[in-house]
Design a protein around this motif. Sequence first.
Motif, PDB file in Angstrom:
ATOM      1  N   HIS A 165     -25.070  29.650  20.477  1.00  0.00           N
ATOM      2  CA  HIS A 165     -26.590  29.626  20.347  1.00  0.00           C
ATOM      3  C   HIS A 165     -27.019  28.041  19.857  1.00  0.00           C
ATOM      4  O   HIS A 165     -26.048  27.143  19.722  1.00  0.00           O
ATOM      5  CB  HIS A 165     -26.965  30.603  19.538  1.00  0.00           C
TER       6      HIS A 165
ATOM      7  N   ARG B  19     -14.467  31.442  23.937  1.00  0.00           N
ATOM      8  CA  ARG B  19     -15.349  30.615  23.135  1.00  0.00           C
ATOM      9  C   ARG B  19     -14.684  28.998  23.171  1.00  0.00           C
ATOM     10  O   ARG B  19     -15.596  28.080  23.179  1.00  0.00           O
ATOM     11  CB  ARG B  19     -14.976  31.038  21.441  1.00  0.00           C
TER      12      ARG B  19
ATOM     13  N   ILE C 293     -28.367  37.573  15.774  1.00  0.00           N
ATOM     14  CA  ILE C 293     -28.380  37.915  17.045  1.00  0.00           C
ATOM     15  C   ILE C 293     -27.849  39.331  17.279  1.00  0.00           C
ATOM     16  O   ILE C 293     -28.334  40.064  18.272  1.00  0.00           O
ATOM     17  CB  ILE C 293     -27.750  36.693  18.086  1.00  0.00           C
ATOM     18  N   ILE C 294     -26.632  39.405  16.883  1.00  0.00           N
ATOM     19  CA  ILE C 294     -25.894  41.047  16.800  1.00  0.00           C
ATOM     20  C   ILE C 294     -26.683  41.941  16.399  1.00  0.00           C
ATOM     21  O   ILE C 294     -27.010  42.942  17.165  1.00  0.00           O
ATOM     22  CB  ILE C 294     -24.637  40.907  16.355  1.00  0.00           C
TER      23      ILE C 294
ATOM     24  N   PRO D 160     -14.437  38.784  16.815  1.00  0.00           N
ATOM     25  CA  PRO D 160     -15.630  38.085  17.355  1.00  0.00           C
ATOM     26  C   PRO D 160     -16.200  38.953  18.717  1.00  0.00           C
ATOM     27  O   PRO D 160     -15.056  39.520  19.108  1.00  0.00           O
ATOM     28  CB  PRO D 160     -15.234  36.429  17.793  1.00  0.00           C
TER      29      PRO D 160
ATOM     30  N   TYR E 205     -17.062  37.289  21.460  1.00  0.00           N
ATOM     31  CA  TYR E 205     -16.175  36.716  22.509  1.00  0.00           C
ATOM     32  C   TYR E 205     -14.877  36.280  22.044  1.00  0.00           C
ATOM     33  O   TYR E 205     -14.861  35.902  20.905  1.00  0.00           O
ATOM     34  CB  TYR E 205     -16.987  35.188  22.630  1.00  0.00           C
TER      35      TYR E 205
ATOM     36  N   HIS F 293     -25.450  26.172  17.255  1.00  0.00           N
ATOM     37  CA  HIS F 293     -24.379  25.581  17.507  1.00  0.00           C
ATOM     38  C   HIS F 293     -24.341  24.265  18.128  1.00  0.00           C
ATOM     39  O   HIS F 293     -23.800  23.067  18.035  1.00  0.00           O
ATOM     40  CB  HIS F 293     -23.469  26.355  18.300  1.00  0.00           C
TER      41      HIS F 293
ATOM     42  N   ASP G 182     -19.349  31.907  17.861  1.00  0.00           N
ATOM     43  CA  ASP G 182     -19.273  33.188  18.519  1.00  0.00           C
ATOM     44  C   ASP G 182     -20.682  33.432  19.129  1.00  0.00           C
ATOM     45  O   ASP G 182     -21.804  32.904  18.376  1.00  0.00           O
ATOM     46  CB  ASP G 182     -18.897  34.318  17.747  1.00  0.00           C
ATOM     47  N   VAL G 183     -21.032  33.969  20.350  1.00  0.00           N
ATOM     48  CA  VAL G 183     -22.313  34.311  20.749  1.00  0.00           C
ATOM     49  C   VAL G 183     -23.118  32.901  20.843  1.00  0.00           C
ATOM     50  O   VAL G 183     -23.974  32.808  19.882  1.00  0.00           O
ATOM     51  CB  VAL G 183     -23.055  35.452  19.977  1.00  0.00           C
TER      52      VAL G 183
ATOM     53  N   SER H 169     -28.704  32.824  13.574  1.00  0.00           N
ATOM     54  CA  SER H 169     -27.320  33.038  13.643  1.00  0.00           C
ATOM     55  C   SER H 169     -26.591  33.957  14.366  1.00  0.00           C
ATOM     56  O   SER H 169     -27.340  34.804  14.802  1.00  0.00           O
ATOM     57  CB  SER H 169     -26.918  33.533  12.179  1.00  0.00           C
ATOM     58  N   THR H 170     -25.111  33.772  14.595  1.00  0.00           N
ATOM     59  CA  THR H 170     -24.515  35.099  15.475  1.00  0.00           C
ATOM     60  C   THR H 170     -24.954  36.266  14.981  1.00  0.00           C
ATOM     61  O   THR H 170     -25.179  37.424  15.703  1.00  0.00           O
ATOM     62  CB  THR H 170     -23.258  34.528  15.485  1.00  0.00           C
ATOM     63  N   THR H 171     -24.539  36.536  13.462  1.00  0.00           N
ATOM     64  CA  THR H 171     -25.117  37.685  12.895  1.00  0.00           C
ATOM     65  C   THR H 171     -26.327  38.439  13.231  1.00  0.00           C
ATOM     66  O   THR H 171     -26.564  39.548  13.491  1.00  0.00           O
ATOM     67  CB  THR H 171     -24.798  37.894  11.397  1.00  0.00           C
TER      68      THR H 171
END
Length: 130
Positions: free
Chosen positions: A14, A56, A123-124, A49, A51, A17, A11-12, A119-121
Amino acid sequence: MKTVITFGTFDVFHVGHINILQRAASLGDTLIVGVSTDKLNFEKKGRNPIYTEYDRMKIINSLRYVNLCFPEESLEKKAEYIKQYNADVLVMGDDWEGKFDYLKEFCDVVYLERTPSISTTEIIEVISSN
Ligand code: C2G
């Protein structure tokens, strides 16, 4: 010919990934990616998520070192997916270290180091605090 399989939500999307997918691809000839469905993600993390699973999967499918991607519907179905896709190697990030050792009867299991500091977390969190 060696087939590598890996799983994730992605998700999101980056660079962490990208790094794991590139390294996974370099361990074989074909890379297959199971992308967690929105439903599985909600069960795992208690939130949807950012996205959708369609977006995704579209992102993962567009990477030149990914040969095929499919929806991962359950964490417990890994043995089934490994057999279905004839995978020789399962790659997971080291946040999952040891968790999938029981699959060693079906294929090699390799844990790769996560990319630090992203990490996605996070970034959010950064986006929502601005
Ligand atoms: N990753 C990484 N470095 C980061 C962040 C993520 O190497 N800084 C890796 C993870 O270790 C994982 C992959 O990227 O192998 C996808 O990460 P997530 O989307 O967070 O995957 P997750 O939600 O843990 O889903 O069946 C297992 C699940 O589908 C894994």
